[in-house]
Write a protein that holds these residues in place. Structure first.
Motif, PDB file in Angstrom:
ATOM      1  N   CYS A 189     -23.086   1.250  -8.343  1.00 43.82           N
ATOM      2  CA  CYS A 189     -21.790   1.661  -7.790  1.00 43.82           C
ATOM      3  C   CYS A 189     -22.029   2.540  -6.553  1.00 43.82           C
ATOM      4  CB  CYS A 189     -20.952   2.387  -8.838  1.00 43.82           C
ATOM      5  SG  CYS A 189     -21.835   3.667  -9.756  1.00 43.82           S
ATOM      6  N   ALA A 190     -22.764   1.975  -5.586  1.00 42.70           N
ATOM      7  CA  ALA A 190     -23.072   2.666  -4.332  1.00 42.70           C
ATOM      8  C   ALA A 190     -23.497   1.621  -3.310  1.00 42.70           C
ATOM      9  CB  ALA A 190     -24.175   3.699  -4.550  1.00 42.70           C
ATOM     10  N   ASP A 191     -23.606   2.047  -2.079  1.00 44.07           N
ATOM     11  CA  ASP A 191     -24.029   1.160  -0.999  1.00 44.07           C
ATOM     12  C   ASP A 191     -25.500   0.768  -1.198  1.00 44.07           C
ATOM     13  OD1 ASP A 191     -24.229  -0.257   1.335  1.00 44.07           O
ATOM     14  OD2 ASP A 191     -24.500   1.515   2.605  1.00 44.07           O
ATOM     15  N   ILE A 192     -25.771  -0.531  -1.198  1.00 39.85           N
ATOM     16  CA  ILE A 192     -27.146  -1.011  -1.417  1.00 39.85           C
ATOM     17  C   ILE A 192     -27.734  -1.605  -0.137  1.00 39.85           C
ATOM     18  CG2 ILE A 192     -26.774  -1.451  -3.878  1.00 39.85           C
ATOM     19  CD1 ILE A 192     -26.571  -4.452  -3.154  1.00 39.85           C
ATOM     20  N   SER A 193     -27.159  -1.272   1.012  1.00 41.48           N
ATOM     21  CA  SER A 193     -27.619  -1.862   2.274  1.00 41.48           C
ATOM     22  C   SER A 193     -29.082  -1.508   2.558  1.00 41.48           C
ATOM     23  CB  SER A 193     -26.731  -1.408   3.437  1.00 41.48           C
ATOM     24  OG  SER A 193     -26.688   0.005   3.517  1.00 41.48           O
ATOM     25  N   ILE A 194     -29.496  -0.278   2.217  1.00 45.64           N
ATOM     26  CA  ILE A 194     -30.898   0.110   2.428  1.00 45.64           C
ATOM     27  C   ILE A 194     -31.819  -0.762   1.578  1.00 45.64           C
ATOM     28  CG2 ILE A 194     -32.595   1.952   2.095  1.00 45.64           C
ATOM     29  CD1 ILE A 194     -30.453   3.957   2.783  1.00 45.64           C
ATOM     30  N   ASN A 195     -31.393  -1.022   0.336  1.00 49.48           N
ATOM     31  CA  ASN A 195     -32.187  -1.874  -0.553  1.00 49.48           C
ATOM     32  C   ASN A 195     -32.307  -3.290  -0.001  1.00 49.48           C
ATOM     33  OD1 ASN A 195     -30.499   0.188  -2.191  1.00 49.48           O
ATOM     34  ND2 ASN A 195     -32.257  -0.212  -3.504  1.00 49.48           N
ATOM     35  N   VAL A 196     -31.192  -3.806   0.525  1.00 44.52           N
ATOM     36  CA  VAL A 196     -31.174  -5.165   1.069  1.00 44.52           C
ATOM     37  C   VAL A 196     -32.099  -5.268   2.285  1.00 44.52           C
ATOM     38  CG1 VAL A 196     -29.739  -6.926   2.165  1.00 44.52           C
ATOM     39  CG2 VAL A 196     -28.859  -5.658   0.201  1.00 44.52           C
ATOM     40  N   VAL A 197     -32.010  -4.268   3.165  1.00 45.35           N
ATOM     41  CA  VAL A 197     -32.866  -4.269   4.361  1.00 45.35           C
ATOM     42  C   VAL A 197     -34.335  -4.147   3.962  1.00 45.35           C
ATOM     43  CG1 VAL A 197     -33.506  -2.969   6.431  1.00 45.35           C
ATOM     44  CG2 VAL A 197     -31.090  -3.359   5.898  1.00 45.35           C
ATOM     45  N   SER A 198     -34.613  -3.254   3.015  1.00 43.10           N
ATOM     46  CA  SER A 198     -35.987  -3.048   2.557  1.00 43.10           C
ATOM     47  C   SER A 198     -36.568  -4.322   1.954  1.00 43.10           C
ATOM     48  CB  SER A 198     -36.028  -1.910   1.535  1.00 43.10           C
ATOM     49  OG  SER A 198     -37.329  -1.719   1.041  1.00 43.10           O
ATOM     50  N   MET A 199     -35.770  -5.010   1.139  1.00 42.24           N
ATOM     51  CA  MET A 199     -36.249  -6.253   0.527  1.00 42.24           C
ATOM     52  C   MET A 199     -36.400  -7.357   1.568  1.00 42.24           C
ATOM     53  SD  MET A 199     -34.338  -6.402  -3.166  1.00 42.24           S
ATOM     54  CE  MET A 199     -35.200  -7.902  -3.582  1.00 42.24           C
TER      55      MET A 199
END
Length: 318
Positions: A189-199
């Protein structure tokens, strides 16, 4: 992890085949059988590469690493899948979920790098045979293999650390057999954009770069083989890399199939598509580890001879 980042979710529910309980026993037997084949086949390959002195070469050292990796990769997920088929309430603690994600992610990234290093070994053996003993000595190929494990583990540590710091404050149902990282990220329940970019960056480094490296290596290998004057010489040279090439095609081919196939736009077919996607993902994790020892055993005379010697020695001692 800071207190502010602590998740209110203490466990996840793995759906697996909950919506299709009539299939659970069938898939339990099928997956258990495949897992036992993986353990047996890769275990035998490790045993012969260690025990037979003729296989104490860079190529078989990498092969032994690949077999050990395949055992670790499947063991990180298959027992969890099998347990889910037998347990009415299919739950997994948050910490166990993180560990399972770390192991499977690390093994997958390590295999990509290791396959690239095996391609370099074949390139040196065929394109630079005179320099091969000097370049691919033990002081070189052992650190090469070790670096693939370290790189895969470091990448996984980064990805899983970013994932577990996300707040999970609502839905805890994972529509999968295991803690698949993309399925877990959907629940945050938070922004996962950093995770997406990292992956995305990790995919370029651990998928794109090894594929490009393998492709370039085999262009040079095939060019060199085609310049060999005799047909017998060309066959012998190609036979030394055909098993690795077959494994690479299966490994990356299944990845392309998984992520490149079109999604169903029919709402009535969405459930079937979802089930098919989960099963394909599950069997992808089993197919390559199961086929690797079979391919190397069938297409490599040295491995076949070592396995026969092992069987003969076992019978003679009995």
């Amino acid at each position: 992890m800071d207190a502010s980042n602590q998740s209110s979710v203490t466990e996840f529910v793995l759906l697996g085949l909950s919506a299709h309980p009539n299939l659970e026993k069938t898939f339990f037997v099928l997956i258990l059988s495949m897992y036992l084949v993986i353990l047996l086949g890769n275990g035998v390959l490790i045993l012969v590469t260690v025990s037979d002195s003729r296989l104490h070469t860079p190529m078989y050292f990498f092969l032994g690493n690949l077999s050990f990796l395949d055992i670790c990769y499947t063991t990180s997920s298959v027992p969890l899948v099998l347990d889910g088929f037998l347990t009415p309430r299919k739950t997994i603690p948050f910490s166990a979920c993180a560990i399972q994600m770390f192991l499977s992610f690390a093994m997958g990234a390590t295999e990509c790098v290791l396959l690239g290093m095996m391609a370099f070994d074949r390139y040196m053996a065929i394109c630079n045979p005179l320099r091969y003993p000097m370049v691919m000595r033990k002081a070189v190929y052992v650190p090469m293999a070790a670096s693939s494990w370290l790189a895969g583990g470091a990448n996984s540590l980064v990805q899983i650390s970013l994932a577990v710091q996300l707040p999970f404050c609502g839905d805890n149902v994972i529509n999968h057999f295991i803690c698949e990282i993309l399925a877990v990220l959907k629940l945050a329940c938070a922004d996962i954009s950093i995770n997406v970019v990292s992956m995305g960056v990790a995919n370029v480094i651990f998928l794109g770069v090894p594929v490009l490296f393998i492709l370039v290596s085999y262009i040079f290998i095939l060019t060199t083989i085609l310049r060999i004057p005799s047909v017998e010489g060309r066959k012998k040279a190609f036979s030394t890399c055909s098993a690795h090439l077959t494994v690479v095609v299966i490994f990356y081919g299944t990845i392309l199939f998984m992520y490149g196939k079109p999604k169903s736009k029919d709402p009535l077919g969405a459930d079937k598509q979802e089930l098919a996607d989960k099963l394909i993902s599950l069997f992808y994790g089993l197919l390559t580890p199961m086929l690797n020892p079979i391919i190397y055993s069938l297409r490599n005379k040295d491995v076949k001879a070592a396995v026969k010697n092992l069987v003969v020695q076992k019978h003679s001692t009995q």
